[in-house]
Motif scaffolding. Structure first.
Motif, PDB file in Angstrom:
ATOM      1  N   MET A  55       0.854  -1.190   0.000  1.00  0.00           N
ATOM      2  CA  MET A  55       0.000   0.000   0.000  1.00  0.00           C
ATOM      3  C   MET A  55       0.885   1.233   0.000  1.00  0.00           C
ATOM      4  SD  MET A  55      -2.988   1.091   2.709  1.00  0.00           S
ATOM      5  CE  MET A  55      -4.135   2.401   2.273  1.00  0.00           C
ATOM      6  N   LYS A  56       0.519   2.234  -0.811  1.00  0.00           N
ATOM      7  CA  LYS A  56       1.347   3.427  -0.924  1.00  0.00           C
ATOM      8  C   LYS A  56       0.574   4.661  -0.448  1.00  0.00           C
ATOM      9  CE  LYS A  56       4.845   5.418  -3.923  1.00  0.00           C
ATOM     10  NZ  LYS A  56       5.509   5.351  -5.239  1.00  0.00           N
ATOM     11  N   PHE A  57       1.231   5.436   0.423  1.00  0.00           N
ATOM     12  CA  PHE A  57       0.623   6.613   1.027  1.00  0.00           C
ATOM     13  C   PHE A  57       1.231   7.893   0.455  1.00  0.00           C
ATOM     14  CE2 PHE A  57      -0.224   3.288   3.990  1.00  0.00           C
ATOM     15  CZ  PHE A  57      -1.342   3.661   4.722  1.00  0.00           C
ATOM     16  N   ALA A  58       0.384   8.908   0.306  1.00  0.00           N
ATOM     17  CA  ALA A  58       0.837  10.253  -0.054  1.00  0.00           C
ATOM     18  C   ALA A  58       0.525  11.198   1.099  1.00  0.00           C
ATOM     19  CB  ALA A  58       0.134  10.739  -1.315  1.00  0.00           C
ATOM     20  N   VAL A  59       1.483  12.030   1.461  1.00  0.00           N
ATOM     21  CA  VAL A  59       1.265  13.094   2.434  1.00  0.00           C
ATOM     22  C   VAL A  59       1.360  14.414   1.682  1.00  0.00           C
ATOM     23  CG1 VAL A  59       2.094  14.228   4.519  1.00  0.00           C
ATOM     24  CG2 VAL A  59       2.236  11.732   4.322  1.00  0.00           C
ATOM     25  N   LEU A  60       0.243  15.116   1.571  1.00  0.00           N
ATOM     26  CA  LEU A  60       0.244  16.380   0.837  1.00  0.00           C
ATOM     27  C   LEU A  60       0.992  17.454   1.623  1.00  0.00           C
ATOM     28  CD1 LEU A  60      -3.379  16.587  -0.621  1.00  0.00           C
ATOM     29  CD2 LEU A  60      -1.388  15.302  -1.432  1.00  0.00           C
ATOM     30  N   VAL A  61       1.632  18.349   0.894  1.00  0.00           N
ATOM     31  CA  VAL A  61       2.365  19.453   1.518  1.00  0.00           C
ATOM     32  C   VAL A  61       1.937  20.761   0.856  1.00  0.00           C
ATOM     33  CG1 VAL A  61       4.611  20.417   2.108  1.00  0.00           C
ATOM     34  CG2 VAL A  61       4.337  17.928   1.917  1.00  0.00           C
ATOM     35  N   PHE A  62       1.344  21.634   1.650  1.00  0.00           N
ATOM     36  CA  PHE A  62       0.965  22.979   1.209  1.00  0.00           C
ATOM     37  C   PHE A  62       1.923  23.988   1.841  1.00  0.00           C
ATOM     38  CE2 PHE A  62      -2.880  20.424   1.226  1.00  0.00           C
ATOM     39  CZ  PHE A  62      -3.495  20.756   0.036  1.00  0.00           C
ATOM     40  N   PRO A  63       2.056  25.177   1.279  1.00  0.00           N
ATOM     41  CA  PRO A  63       2.808  26.220   1.980  1.00  0.00           C
ATOM     42  C   PRO A  63       2.158  26.478   3.341  1.00  0.00           C
ATOM     43  CG  PRO A  63       2.383  26.862  -0.292  1.00  0.00           C
ATOM     44  CD  PRO A  63       1.557  25.648  -0.042  1.00  0.00           C
ATOM     45  N   GLY A  64       2.881  26.258   4.402  1.00  0.00           N
ATOM     46  CA  GLY A  64       2.328  26.430   5.736  1.00  0.00           C
ATOM     47  C   GLY A  64       1.946  25.144   6.440  1.00  0.00           C
ATOM     48  N   SER A  65       1.996  23.996   5.739  1.00  0.00           N
ATOM     49  CA  SER A  65       1.770  22.720   6.426  1.00  0.00           C
ATOM     50  C   SER A  65       2.854  22.536   7.485  1.00  0.00           C
ATOM     51  CB  SER A  65       1.838  21.544   5.438  1.00  0.00           C
ATOM     52  OG  SER A  65       0.797  21.601   4.493  1.00  0.00           O
ATOM     53  N   ASN A  66       2.485  22.012   8.651  1.00  0.00           N
ATOM     54  CA  ASN A  66       3.515  21.742   9.658  1.00  0.00           C
ATOM     55  C   ASN A  66       3.343  20.397  10.353  1.00  0.00           C
ATOM     56  OD1 ASN A  66       1.498  22.150  11.573  1.00  0.00           O
ATOM     57  ND2 ASN A  66       2.278  24.113  12.280  1.00  0.00           N
ATOM     58  N   CYS A  67       2.397  19.604   9.901  1.00  0.00           N
ATOM     59  CA  CYS A  67       2.221  18.258  10.458  1.00  0.00           C
ATOM     60  C   CYS A  67       2.492  17.187   9.408  1.00  0.00           C
ATOM     61  CB  CYS A  67       0.809  18.090  11.004  1.00  0.00           C
ATOM     62  SG  CYS A  67       0.410  19.244  12.335  1.00  0.00           S
ATOM     63  N   ASP A  68       3.058  17.602   8.285  1.00  0.00           N
ATOM     64  CA  ASP A  68       3.350  16.650   7.215  1.00  0.00           C
ATOM     65  C   ASP A  68       4.405  15.634   7.657  1.00  0.00           C
ATOM     66  OD1 ASP A  68       4.854  18.981   7.335  1.00  0.00           O
ATOM     67  OD2 ASP A  68       5.443  18.942   5.238  1.00  0.00           O
ATOM     68  N   ILE A  69       5.424  16.099   8.382  1.00  0.00           N
ATOM     69  CA  ILE A  69       6.461  15.177   8.847  1.00  0.00           C
ATOM     70  C   ILE A  69       5.880  14.190   9.863  1.00  0.00           C
ATOM     71  CG2 ILE A  69       8.661  14.997  10.071  1.00  0.00           C
ATOM     72  CD1 ILE A  69       9.433  17.698   8.885  1.00  0.00           C
ATOM     73  N   ASP A  70       5.001  14.676  10.729  1.00  0.00           N
ATOM     74  CA  ASP A  70       4.356  13.793  11.704  1.00  0.00           C
ATOM     75  C   ASP A  70       3.593  12.672  11.000  1.00  0.00           C
ATOM     76  OD1 ASP A  70       4.440  16.696  12.566  1.00  0.00           O
ATOM     77  OD2 ASP A  70       4.061  15.783  14.516  1.00  0.00           O
ATOM     78  N   CYS A  71       2.842  13.030   9.953  1.00  0.00           N
ATOM     79  CA  CYS A  71       2.068  12.029   9.209  1.00  0.00           C
ATOM     80  C   CYS A  71       2.992  11.039   8.514  1.00  0.00           C
ATOM     81  CB  CYS A  71       1.169  12.714   8.185  1.00  0.00           C
ATOM     82  SG  CYS A  71      -0.265  13.548   8.895  1.00  0.00           S
ATOM     83  N   TYR A  72       4.039  11.553   7.893  1.00  0.00           N
ATOM     84  CA  TYR A  72       5.010  10.703   7.198  1.00  0.00           C
ATOM     85  C   TYR A  72       5.617   9.698   8.169  1.00  0.00           C
ATOM     86  CZ  TYR A  72       8.944   9.554   4.081  1.00  0.00           C
ATOM     87  OH  TYR A  72       9.847   8.902   3.281  1.00  0.00           O
ATOM     88  N   LYS A  73       6.061  10.178   9.331  1.00  0.00           N
ATOM     89  CA  LYS A  73       6.700   9.313  10.316  1.00  0.00           C
ATOM     90  C   LYS A  73       5.711   8.303  10.891  1.00  0.00           C
ATOM     91  CE  LYS A  73      10.941  10.781  10.287  1.00  0.00           C
ATOM     92  NZ  LYS A  73      12.048   9.871   9.865  1.00  0.00           N
ATOM     93  N   ALA A  74       4.459   8.707  11.055  1.00  0.00           N
ATOM     94  CA  ALA A  74       3.448   7.784  11.582  1.00  0.00           C
ATOM     95  C   ALA A  74       3.269   6.597  10.649  1.00  0.00           C
ATOM     96  CB  ALA A  74       2.119   8.504  11.781  1.00  0.00           C
ATOM     97  N   VAL A  75       3.218   6.854   9.345  1.00  0.00           N
ATOM     98  CA  VAL A  75       3.092   5.767   8.366  1.00  0.00           C
ATOM     99  C   VAL A  75       4.366   4.929   8.339  1.00  0.00           C
ATOM    100  CG1 VAL A  75       2.841   5.212   5.913  1.00  0.00           C
ATOM    101  CG2 VAL A  75       1.431   7.014   6.941  1.00  0.00           C
ATOM    102  N   GLU A  76       5.492   5.604   8.259  1.00  0.00           N
ATOM    103  CA  GLU A  76       6.777   4.920   8.134  1.00  0.00           C
ATOM    104  C   GLU A  76       7.065   4.023   9.336  1.00  0.00           C
ATOM    105  OE1 GLU A  76      11.040   6.487   6.656  1.00  0.00           O
ATOM    106  OE2 GLU A  76      10.416   7.322   8.591  1.00  0.00           O
ATOM    107  N   GLU A  77       6.843   4.545  10.543  1.00  0.00           N
ATOM    108  CA  GLU A  77       7.214   3.811  11.743  1.00  0.00           C
ATOM    109  C   GLU A  77       6.121   2.869  12.233  1.00  0.00           C
ATOM    110  OE1 GLU A  77       8.645   6.575  14.647  1.00  0.00           O
ATOM    111  OE2 GLU A  77      10.063   7.501  13.254  1.00  0.00           O
ATOM    112  N   THR A  78       4.863   3.206  11.955  1.00  0.00           N
ATOM    113  CA  THR A  78       3.759   2.363  12.408  1.00  0.00           C
ATOM    114  C   THR A  78       3.495   1.209  11.455  1.00  0.00           C
ATOM    115  OG1 THR A  78       2.698   4.217  13.530  1.00  0.00           O
ATOM    116  CG2 THR A  78       1.310   2.329  13.027  1.00  0.00           C
ATOM    117  N   LEU A  79       3.540   1.483  10.157  1.00  0.00           N
ATOM    118  CA  LEU A  79       3.170   0.493   9.155  1.00  0.00           C
ATOM    119  C   LEU A  79       4.338  -0.041   8.348  1.00  0.00           C
ATOM    120  CD1 LEU A  79      -0.043   2.226   7.736  1.00  0.00           C
ATOM    121  CD2 LEU A  79       0.125   0.563   9.617  1.00  0.00           C
TER     122      LEU A  79
END
Length: 229
Positions: free
Chosen positions: A1-25
């Motif tokens: 399964m492949k996940f995308a984490v969107l990044v907008f100017p001003g996003s600040n929880c994108d790294i949190d989401c990325y790490k949650a997928v990477e480390e949890t799954l």
């Protein structure tokens, strides 16, 4: 399964989401910039929290016009999983992918602390690893988390079991204590609390981890793949 984490100017929880997928799954996950025009490679799209475009006009009001949002709409129509967290929830409502709107907290203050949520619907692809009416601890961090919709929309949400999470103690004034909802199909969820900040006991709670494992299990069930490790 492949996940995308969107990044907008001003996003600040994108790294949190990325790490949650990477480390949890341990599943493949990419950052995808707001100018992207193709999300066909992804099975789940995470729209993270933050202050996209500085929250000018209204939270999410500018982001909904980003090129990538047309692709998010296509992905939703195709039945792919979309999860909008905090500012991501605001963006999904502005884009019309979820009903209602997020208003200023009734306290007119930014709220940042753990909250106790009740799992009102554990039959979505995002919540099957929870028990119905289970109470879980997930943090919030928002100034505009007051979910509002008109009475007709609220009646539809209740009738279609689209209320996914409610607050045990309402921190922002949301109608019916709503903390998260889904679309009628159940493949698009928006929530103000941050499950990606609750995937390790060091963070104060591991309850958010089960949202990610639920998504992976749902995808594997659909694709006939092996169960979650």
């Amino acid at each position: 399964m492949k996940f995308a984490v969107l990044v907008f100017p001003g996003s600040n929880c994108d790294i949190d989401c990325y790490k949650a997928v990477e480390e949890t799954l341990g599943e493949p996950v990419d950052y995808v910039w707001h100018t992207a025009t193709d999300l066909s490679a992804y099975d789940c799209i995470l729209v993270p929290g933050g202050f996209s475009y500085g929250d000018y006009l209204r939270c999410g009001a500018i982001s909904r016009f980003a090129p990538v949002m047309s692709e998010v709409a296509k992905a939703a129509e195709q039945g792919k999983y979309i999860l909008g967290i905090c500012n991501g929830f605001q963006i999904l409502t502005e884009a019309g992918l979820l009903p209602g709107a997020l208003l200023r907290n009734t306290s007119m203050k930014f709220r940042c602390h753990d909250t106790v949520l009740k799992v009102a619907n554990n039959r979505t692809p995002f919540t099957t690893d929870f028990s119905e009416n289970e109470e879980i601890v997930i943090p919030i961090a928002h100034g505009e988390g007051n979910y509002y919709c008109d009475e007709e929309t609220l009646a539809r949400l209740q009738e279609n079991n689209q209320i996914v999470f409610t607050y045990s103690s309402n921190p922002n004034g949301s109608v019916l204590d709503i903390a998260g909802i889904c679309n009628e199909r159940g493949n698009v969820v928006g929530m103000m609390p941050h499950p990606e900040r609750a995937v390790n006991s060091l963070l104060g709670s591991e309850d958010g981890k089960r949202m990610f494992t639920s998504i992976l299990k749902a995808w594997r069930d659909t694709h006939g793949a092996a169960s979650v490790r």
